[in-house]
Scaffold this motif. Sequence first.
Motif, mmCIF file in Angstrom:
data_model
loop_
_atom_site.group_PDB
_atom_site.id
_atom_site.type_symbol
_atom_site.label_atom_id
_atom_site.label_comp_id
_atom_site.label_asym_id
_atom_site.label_seq_id
_atom_site.Cartn_x
_atom_site.Cartn_y
_atom_site.Cartn_z
ATOM 1 N N ASP A 46 -12.273 -28.759 17.274
ATOM 2 C CA ASP A 46 -12.325 -29.738 18.362
ATOM 3 C C ASP A 46 -13.398 -30.790 18.122
ATOM 4 N N ALA A 47 -14.568 -30.377 17.623
ATOM 5 C CA ALA A 47 -15.642 -31.331 17.327
ATOM 6 C C ALA A 47 -15.241 -32.256 16.168
ATOM 7 N N GLU A 54 -13.281 -40.734 17.482
ATOM 8 C CA GLU A 54 -14.240 -41.665 18.078
ATOM 9 C C GLU A 54 -14.996 -42.514 17.061
ATOM 10 N N ASP A 55 -15.293 -41.963 15.896
ATOM 11 C CA ASP A 55 -16.231 -42.631 14.993
ATOM 12 C C ASP A 55 -15.642 -43.119 13.674
ATOM 13 N N GLY A 60 -5.324 -45.855 14.844
ATOM 14 C CA GLY A 60 -4.408 -44.741 15.069
ATOM 15 C C GLY A 60 -4.989 -43.373 14.759
ATOM 16 N N ALA A 61 -6.297 -43.264 14.639
ATOM 17 C CA ALA A 61 -6.912 -41.963 14.314
ATOM 18 C C ALA A 61 -6.600 -40.919 15.368
ATOM 19 N N ALA A 62 -6.496 -41.324 16.625
ATOM 20 C CA ALA A 62 -6.219 -40.370 17.695
ATOM 21 C C ALA A 62 -4.829 -39.761 17.586
ATOM 22 N N ALA A 63 -3.913 -40.495 16.968
ATOM 23 C CA ALA A 63 -2.554 -39.972 16.800
ATOM 24 C C ALA A 63 -2.561 -38.843 15.789
#
Length: 63
Positions: A46-47, A54-55, A60-63
């Motif tokens: 999760d981390a 975030e960094d 599209g990193a969240a995808a």
Amino acid sequence: MPFARFAEGRMAVNPGSVGMPYGRAGAHGALLGPGVQPRVTDCDIDAAIAHVTEDSGFPGAAA
């Protein structure tokens, strides 16, 4: 898949993988000395996801 066993009179060792672990998350390896000691470095998935999302700056990193 990590293993340590004898094959044809020799010790065969596959300590696993840092980048593509089999089973639980983390860097898998082995300490060789007298004998074989399997090792796993724990990873907080999760981390790691939060950090990349975030960094990283990748679109599209969240995808």
